[in-house]
Motif scaffolding. Sequence first.
Motif, mmCIF file in Angstrom:
data_model
loop_
_atom_site.group_PDB
_atom_site.id
_atom_site.type_symbol
_atom_site.label_atom_id
_atom_site.label_comp_id
_atom_site.label_asym_id
_atom_site.label_seq_id
_atom_site.Cartn_x
_atom_site.Cartn_y
_atom_site.Cartn_z
ATOM 1 N N PRO A 1 0.802 -1.235 0.000
ATOM 2 C CA PRO A 1 0.000 0.000 0.000
ATOM 3 C C PRO A 1 0.832 1.283 0.000
ATOM 4 N N ASP A 2 2.079 1.201 0.437
ATOM 5 C CA ASP A 2 2.888 2.421 0.544
ATOM 6 C C ASP A 2 3.799 2.658 -0.661
ATOM 7 N N THR A 3 3.597 1.925 -1.752
ATOM 8 C CA THR A 3 4.455 2.119 -2.917
ATOM 9 C C THR A 3 4.219 3.495 -3.529
ATOM 10 N N PRO A 4 5.279 4.151 -3.989
ATOM 11 C CA PRO A 4 5.105 5.439 -4.673
ATOM 12 C C PRO A 4 4.684 5.268 -6.137
ATOM 13 N N LEU A 5 4.633 4.038 -6.601
ATOM 14 C CA LEU A 5 4.216 3.768 -7.972
ATOM 15 C C LEU A 5 2.706 3.960 -8.070
ATOM 16 N N ARG A 6 2.266 4.717 -9.069
ATOM 17 C CA ARG A 6 0.854 5.084 -9.168
ATOM 18 C C ARG A 6 0.052 4.201 -10.123
ATOM 19 N N SER A 7 0.726 3.402 -10.912
ATOM 20 C CA SER A 7 0.024 2.574 -11.894
ATOM 21 C C SER A 7 0.890 1.388 -12.292
ATOM 22 N N ALA B 1 16.324 -1.873 -6.418
ATOM 23 C CA ALA B 1 14.937 -1.416 -6.399
ATOM 24 C C ALA B 1 14.687 -0.501 -5.209
ATOM 25 N N ALA B 2 15.260 -0.837 -4.051
ATOM 26 C CA ALA B 2 15.055 -0.024 -2.845
ATOM 27 C C ALA B 2 15.587 1.390 -3.042
ATOM 28 N N VAL B 3 16.741 1.524 -3.687
ATOM 29 C CA VAL B 3 17.311 2.853 -3.918
ATOM 30 C C VAL B 3 16.338 3.708 -4.719
ATOM 31 N N PHE B 4 15.806 3.188 -5.792
ATOM 32 C CA PHE B 4 14.904 3.975 -6.642
ATOM 33 C C PHE B 4 13.565 4.238 -5.956
ATOM 34 N N ILE B 5 13.046 3.274 -5.221
ATOM 35 C CA ILE B 5 11.806 3.484 -4.484
ATOM 36 C C ILE B 5 12.011 4.574 -3.428
ATOM 37 N N ASN B 6 13.148 4.523 -2.716
ATOM 38 C CA ASN B 6 13.439 5.535 -1.698
ATOM 39 C C ASN B 6 13.546 6.926 -2.316
ATOM 40 N N ARG B 7 14.142 7.003 -3.486
ATOM 41 C CA ARG B 7 14.274 8.297 -4.152
ATOM 42 C C ARG B 7 12.908 8.815 -4.605
ATOM 43 N N LEU B 8 12.076 7.936 -5.146
ATOM 44 C CA LEU B 8 10.752 8.366 -5.580
ATOM 45 C C LEU B 8 9.928 8.879 -4.400
ATOM 46 N N LYS B 9 10.092 8.276 -3.253
ATOM 47 C CA LYS B 9 9.316 8.673 -2.083
ATOM 48 C C LYS B 9 9.655 10.079 -1.610
ATOM 49 N N ILE B 10 10.895 10.512 -1.831
ATOM 50 C CA ILE B 10 11.295 11.856 -1.379
ATOM 51 C C ILE B 10 11.472 12.811 -2.554
ATOM 52 N N SER B 11 10.954 12.424 -3.723
ATOM 53 C CA SER B 11 11.032 13.252 -4.939
ATOM 54 C C SER B 11 12.466 13.613 -5.298
ATOM 55 N N MET B 12 13.366 12.683 -5.093
ATOM 56 C CA MET B 12 14.772 12.859 -5.473
ATOM 57 C C MET B 12 14.959 12.324 -6.891
ATOM 58 N N PRO B 13 15.690 13.018 -7.756
ATOM 59 C CA PRO B 13 15.913 12.519 -9.120
ATOM 60 C C PRO B 13 16.500 11.104 -9.098
ATOM 61 N N LEU B 14 16.067 10.265 -10.019
ATOM 62 C CA LEU B 14 16.566 8.893 -10.067
ATOM 63 C C LEU B 14 18.026 8.837 -10.480
ATOM 64 N N GLN B 15 18.457 9.754 -11.323
ATOM 65 C CA GLN B 15 19.868 9.871 -11.739
ATOM 66 C C GLN B 15 20.456 8.511 -12.147
#
Length: 340
Positions: A199-205, A230-244
């Motif tokens: 339920p807490d995923t930042p993925l919207r679709s 995967a954790a690195v990118f999920i963590n970045r999406l959660k704080i609106s940090m560029p994926l880079q």
Amino acid sequence: MKRWLRKAALATGISVLLLALVVGTAGWYWLERPMPLASASVELSIEPGTSPREIANNWVAAGVQASPFLLYELFRWSGDARRIRAGSYEIGSGTTPRQLLSKMVRGDVSQATVRLIEGWTFRQFRAELAKAESLKQTTAGMTDEEIMAALGEPGLPPEGRFYPDTYAYNKGSDDLAVLKRARRAMQTRLQAVWESRPPDTPLRSADDLLKLASIIEKETGLPSDRRKVAAVFINRLKISMPLQTDPTVIYGLGEKFDGNLRKVDLLTDTPFNTYTRNGLPPTPISMPGKASLLAAVNPADSNALYFVARGDGSSEFSDDLVAHNRAVNLYQRGGKPASN
């Protein structure tokens, strides 16, 4: 006189009977005798609507060293001529006429396989299909957009939409049929994984899931690191940090990429440059496999925001920029201080 006629009739009857027995025995012998072949194996593709006579002639032309007349008569008198199925067939030494007919009636067609690899782009998929054995190239002159329209999904970008796997197909099939199967396979697997999301995923679709999984696929050098990546990118999406992530930039460069990613490439803004733009790219960048799809919704329990390649296929993960810079200094610069 009558006695003589009766004897003559009896003799004639016996002769006819003997002749029938001889012919029948010869026919049975021919049906059960392996047919000589011009090579170790003979292949024939039977198109829908081909007549039994044409099929017999085509087998002989392909390398079966038998009488086309006898083959045709076998098909006709067996009662199975109309049950012969279209498809691509292959026979080897030892095949009898009866076995040949049975094979075609069963639809026991010959098959080949094509392997579509995790992390490939759609362009690489198409190149592999183009050289697949005995696969009709119906999409050869089509654009990517035309292919998606032919699959019933006009306007949908093809990247990432096909599941990488090994596909068996009947020789003589067309490449669009393989793409249809790969498309259905991805839809099925993607939906199943999406339904298992936390339920807490930042993925919207589900489309976001596909995009992230495609990045994870390209960034993972060691399977055991996949969920950490995967954790690195999920963590970045959660704080609106560029994926880079470099693979998105490389994908955006397309055929212009020469194998060397330069600093100017990282600074040049494009829709796929995740250094200059936040969030996920506009489309997937590769065809992710099952493991990457699952990792996107089941990342490792980690606070890491950074990772760097160690040079052996594995990565070093860091929670903060200071630790990351140390890792970069160790693994990328050989321990030398970073220049300002």
